[in-house]
Design a protein around this motif. Structure first.
Motif, short mmCIF file in Angstrom:
data_model
loop_
_atom_site.label_atom_id
_atom_site.label_comp_id
_atom_site.label_asym_id
_atom_site.label_seq_id
_atom_site.Cartn_x
_atom_site.Cartn_y
_atom_site.Cartn_z
N LEU A 20 8.17 -0.32 7.26
CA LEU A 20 8.01 0.79 6.34
C LEU A 20 8.20 0.32 4.90
O LEU A 20 7.48 0.75 4.00
N GLN A 21 9.15 -0.57 4.71
CA GLN A 21 9.41 -1.09 3.37
C GLN A 21 8.19 -1.85 2.85
O GLN A 21 7.81 -1.69 1.69
N SER A 22 7.60 -2.63 3.71
CA SER A 22 6.42 -3.38 3.31
C SER A 22 5.28 -2.43 2.98
O SER A 22 4.54 -2.64 2.02
N TYR A 23 5.16 -1.41 3.81
CA TYR A 23 4.09 -0.46 3.54
C TYR A 23 4.33 0.29 2.23
O TYR A 23 3.40 0.53 1.46
N GLU A 24 5.58 0.63 1.99
CA GLU A 24 5.90 1.33 0.75
C GLU A 24 5.65 0.45 -0.46
O GLU A 24 5.17 0.91 -1.50
N ARG A 25 5.96 -0.83 -0.30
CA ARG A 25 5.71 -1.75 -1.39
C ARG A 25 4.22 -1.81 -1.69
O ARG A 25 3.78 -1.89 -2.82
N VAL A 36 1.15 -7.79 10.11
CA VAL A 36 -0.08 -7.21 9.57
C VAL A 36 0.15 -6.58 8.20
O VAL A 36 -0.57 -6.85 7.25
N ILE A 37 1.17 -5.76 8.12
CA ILE A 37 1.42 -5.05 6.87
C ILE A 37 1.82 -6.01 5.77
O ILE A 37 1.40 -5.89 4.63
N THR A 38 2.65 -6.97 6.13
CA THR A 38 3.14 -7.92 5.14
C THR A 38 2.03 -8.81 4.60
O THR A 38 2.12 -9.33 3.49
N ALA A 39 0.99 -8.96 5.39
CA ALA A 39 -0.14 -9.79 4.97
C ALA A 39 -0.76 -9.25 3.69
O ALA A 39 -1.40 -9.98 2.94
N GLY A 40 -0.50 -7.97 3.42
CA GLY A 40 -1.08 -7.33 2.25
C GLY A 40 -0.55 -7.85 0.93
O GLY A 40 -1.24 -7.83 -0.07
#
Lengths: 157, 157
Positions: free
Chosen positions: A16-21, B138-142
């Motif tokens: 969630l943190q990564s997505y929020e970032r 996956v998300i962190t790849a962003g």
DNA sequence: TATTGTTATACTCTATAACTATA
DNA sequence: TATAGTTATAGAGTATAACAATA
């Protein structure tokens, strides 16, 4: 041991943190705070709801909610209406402008932040949703939940 | 179409929100705020780290971090030490008392909030962790990530 | 009596940007 | 020039509790 679940919680938070970032920059560009966007997103695609319900869904306490709603009202994004059935209660809903913000900000946030999922298949999503739905059920079992948990896409910060 | 992933993000947020609701009361009883607990949890079981690293892991900006660390220092829970190699930098670590808070508050939060996972099997956890680890990747790849993401159990609010 | 929302207080977090000191 | 952390500012969220109106 008892703390086996912690790793999952931490991963949950990391995701969630990564997505929020990832999406946070677009939210901020819209001029909304986290809490304000949360409210807008919660009210989006609903006929509106009471403070009580809003507080339950967003984890914002009633005292704070008064201020948050006030600022959104000043911006012309939400409006309040006395509930005829229960005159203690207000009904909060998005104004036309609020709907527009919801419909503009949301898709942009979605479009930009959703790019990382480009290669996910229908099955991938289905499996992920099943896992998370089960997890939610388990965690939610810990506290008696309001049965009216609806599908308002929220907390998409 | 493009917003298929939103449901998963919402579920993710719901899970974490429910868990926070569950554990939040115990965190608050410890006299720590969300951010403070986040710092304590991030520093727990590590030799310490710089402001920069702390900021990266907790998503707290450096300006804010100064205040948060300051309050924790006043409470005697963390201490700072100049980095000899780079004199611009500080090294932040838990004090003995900080470690104690970490070791006391944490287990209680864990114990109480972990009850809902009582019936999870080893396999259940393994599957859940795999799903979430993949999702995180996956998300962190962003966004290019600091490669030093370690296993400090954090964000357990 | 209990509940919905308001008000008030005091504190904490946040974003942002200008600043100091090191590198 | 670039980076680590500080300071300053203005705004926003938070917990908490006392309060009004209504149920």
């Amino acid at each position: 041991m008892g703390e086996r679940f912690l790793k999952s919680i931490r991963l949950l938070a990391d995701c969630l943190q990564s997505y929020e970032r990832l999406s946070g920059q677009y939210v901020r560009q819209s001029g909304l705070t986290h809490a304000q966007f949360d409210i807008i997103a919660t009210l989006g695609n609903t006929p509106g709801m009471s403070y009580k319900e809003l507080g339950d869904k967003t984890l914002i306490t009633k005292g704070t909610l008064t201020g948050v709603i006030e600022r959104l009202e000043q911006k012309g994004l939400v409006e309040r209406q006395r509930n005829d059935c229960d005159k203690r209660s207000f009904f909060v809903r998005l104004t036309a402008e609020g709907e527009q913000v919801f419909c503009n900000v949301f898709p942009q946030v979605v479009k930009e932040s959703g790019k990382v999922f480009a290669h996910y298949s229908e099955d991938d999503f289905a499996a992920l949703e099943k896992t998370l739905t089960d997890l939610k059920t388990v965690i939610t079992a810990g506290h008696t939940e309001c049965p009216s948990t609806r599908d308002s896409t929220k907390e998409i910060i």
